[in-house]
Design a protein around this motif. Sequence first.
Motif, PDB file in Angstrom:
ATOM      1  N   SER A 232      16.267 -23.871  47.766  1.00 28.17           N
ATOM      2  CA  SER A 232      15.443 -23.514  47.105  1.00 28.17           C
ATOM      3  C   SER A 232      15.113 -22.389  47.301  1.00 28.17           C
ATOM      4  CB  SER A 232      13.844 -24.413  47.778  1.00 28.17           C
ATOM      5  OG  SER A 232      13.608 -24.483  48.996  1.00 28.17           O
ATOM      6  N   LEU A 238      17.190 -28.690  49.128  1.00 22.63           N
ATOM      7  CA  LEU A 238      17.188 -29.454  47.879  1.00 22.63           C
ATOM      8  C   LEU A 238      17.821 -30.717  47.706  1.00 22.63           C
ATOM      9  CD1 LEU A 238      14.600 -29.450  46.423  1.00 22.63           C
ATOM     10  CD2 LEU A 238      16.275 -27.979  45.022  1.00 22.63           C
ATOM     11  N   PRO A 827       8.877 -28.590  45.119  1.00 25.68           N
ATOM     12  CA  PRO A 827      10.207 -28.128  45.179  1.00 25.68           C
ATOM     13  C   PRO A 827      10.264 -26.713  43.868  1.00 25.68           C
ATOM     14  CG  PRO A 827      11.263 -30.415  45.448  1.00 25.68           C
ATOM     15  CD  PRO A 827       9.065 -30.633  45.199  1.00 25.68           C
ATOM     16  N   ILE A 831      16.436 -23.355  41.595  1.00 30.34           N
ATOM     17  CA  ILE A 831      17.493 -24.309  42.731  1.00 30.34           C
ATOM     18  C   ILE A 831      18.999 -22.945  42.924  1.00 30.34           C
ATOM     19  CG2 ILE A 831      18.903 -25.828  42.905  1.00 30.34           C
ATOM     20  CD1 ILE A 831      16.889 -27.084  41.353  1.00 30.34           C
TER      21      ILE A 831
END
Length: 835
Positions: A232, A238, A827, A831
């Motif tokens: 993240s 993640l 989250p 990404i």
Amino acid sequence: MRCAYGCRKQFNRQEDLIRHVQLKHPQAFRQALTSTNVAQQASRSETAEVVVDNEYPIPPPSEINSIVEDDFPDEIPELHARYGIPVNNLVCRNHDAVTIAHVRQQFSDADLDFVQHVILDTPMGQNAISQTLAFNRPRFRPEHIPSFKSGKDLHQRLDSLKQLSVDYNKVKVPLISILRNMPPLYHLQARGYYQKRPCFLYLRSMRALIRIRLQDSSLDGNFAYCFTEQYSSRGDRLYDEAYSGDYCEELQNQLPNGATPLLVILSSDAALATKIGKQSFHPLILDFGNINKSIRKKLNSRSSTLVTYLPIISPLKKSQVNSPFLTAYKRAVIHSALALITFDIKEWIKDGADLVSPDGQMRKFFPCLFNFNGDYPEQTLFSTVSPLCKTFPMPCCFVPGKSLSECKKSCLFWGLKTTEIMKQKFRTSMAKTTLTRVVNSFAANGQVPFVHNAFYDLGRTFCIHSAITPDSMHVIYIGIFGYHLWSVTKMMIKERHGDAGNDRVDSRFALVPTYPKFHHYPKGVCSLSHLTKKDFKSIMLQLLPCIVDLVPSDVTICLRTFLDISMMISNTSHTSASLDSLEEKLVAFDGQLEVFRGRKKMNFPKMHSLSCFLRAIRRFGGPDSFGTEHMEATQQFNVVKAYARTNHKDSEEQMIRHITRIDKVFAIRRLLVEMKWRIQQQVDSKISRVSLWFLVFVAFMHGIWKTIIIGQAPALAGTDLFVGKPLRFFSAAVEGTTNMSFALLQQYQALPTENQNDTGCFILEPFLAATGGFIIVPADAIEARAHMIPYFQDGEEGRSGKVYLNSYAEKYLWSSIACSQDVPDLPDSDIESDS
């Protein structure tokens, strides 16, 4: 031989060294190709040399299509990973250009527009296509007249395009293979059944399906070639895509250096073709975890591919219904069919295969079984685990049947099942001297007797037990809540308040306002039967405000914890912190479940599957990367619509032929878009349809916003949110700017903390102030919609003006209000990947 480009890794084979350099040191690899041999540059060994194998049919530069040269004149060609030839132009894109040239030989632009209409938009049979052509031919403009004259001619032209999809072959399941998987006691009955109803498969080769899917250049940029850790924006690990899970890394470590794991996902479930339920089919679906789930989970992308329809075994007479023979025969037939299906890729699983990938590179792919998606009966059928066994009924681990309700203990606590362990147990059981000892030995291991599992001969990377995943639809909504917690809750309400208690629940659900994500129940919910996943989810997320004063407080707290667990699991991505919080909730739920255990036994497999989500997310990525929801959505066109296009005689052959033609039309459309040869008439029609959809959507959303709004203004107690009910939308001119949109809202405020209850939802009342509780805010300040439920616990049954802010209706609300103190933030959407 050692790598000379910094990492100093040692390799026993020069092929492994070359693939390592190609993946880890691509710039040095290209420089080595232009100067001298790759192995001589990469290794310190003087005897290393590259053996060029010309088995793969790579066309020479003289055969480059002129269209490819015109479309990509300035692009630097990608070099072949093994042969050093510019594959990007010669293999992949030349393959697309040659395919489109074959399509252009069969169909013109007007033909393709008509083909898409009669195959995809409005599916028609062969006679209906002929009638449509005969009726509309005099009305076509000369340039729009199709070149084919009948539906038969159209289908023959589509069937001639072999390179677009995989045609089926009719394969007979051998009787000797079926008898090998059955007890000797049933051999005579099996021979009689097989003589009357022999088993056939309309099979599409898995080799060909894999090869054609990997050649799809539209996947370039959405296909991962190795394990990739995702992070993240805060730097937390993640778990999102399938290839970011730990199991992908585990599989990759079992392969030779430089090899590319092909994450095979198999899905299977029987489905009814008609509403009356007289005809059912059992599709087997193939997909790949290397594909980004934003593409893989879209039905229009057609990422999943039908392999075959597994045989459906039905009784010949009434005495065979639910008989032990029919159950054993079904298992034997299924695993005999699976042995035929997987035999095609058995060599690839062991030795790999040089295949063209979506980016045009030649890579060494090793198919690995990554996921098997199915409900519990399907999982036990494919893993040869006896569902009625009380010793080890789970296909993934050795949890005893008496400990299934302990959802705080995961599979690692009980020990994992693997191919090596279960294969050795099978051999030990088969070596017993008498039939009774054989059956007892299998029962002690939790295995189905005599059935040779088709996956056990495919190696460690095709382990069916490691690929088993829990399914949120069947585990959470239908299994635990629908069949157990909800039924026990209704029982408790009836015991405390009699029939009037359930009547009060029904009347309260009838007063709950409609909301886009939920079903509305104007006649109540207590007497409903044959409910679906969406029904159970709608009831579950609206339940607590309706029953909080009708059940004991420990029941409310237990249900609230279960709702928090379901909201956590439904999140599409997770971090280590969110998984730790999920583990804490599971431990708390295990202790709170005692109030239900006293009413009903909770030792059922789906209760243990709830504890498997924690490990599955770490191994397979986000929860939407696995599960049966997408597979069951594909049954609409793989079963229902395909069966509607048949004459109901020899249906499977007609259905798989119809699906093959649809796949070819989708492939043509992808190629036309990829090569920028889109038909203008098709573009114009799409634009008109999208514009109409947008107007309808805006009108629909205007009705949604008339419930309750969350905006930025004076904060709700304990949060930074403001809640209001819109009364009017209007626009006004502001000095120095153009017209701006505003909303007139009625404000709501939360009751004091001592007046809240255990539902996890804020109790609100209209805000009383000098302004009358009304405020004007810019429309841009609106952040999200919300669902409000009347307050029933003051004796006025929702007429007092107080409301619940249903925090479980939206993840945004749940993360901000219901669990803001004990659940970490969701989250981030940004990404970062690290290969």
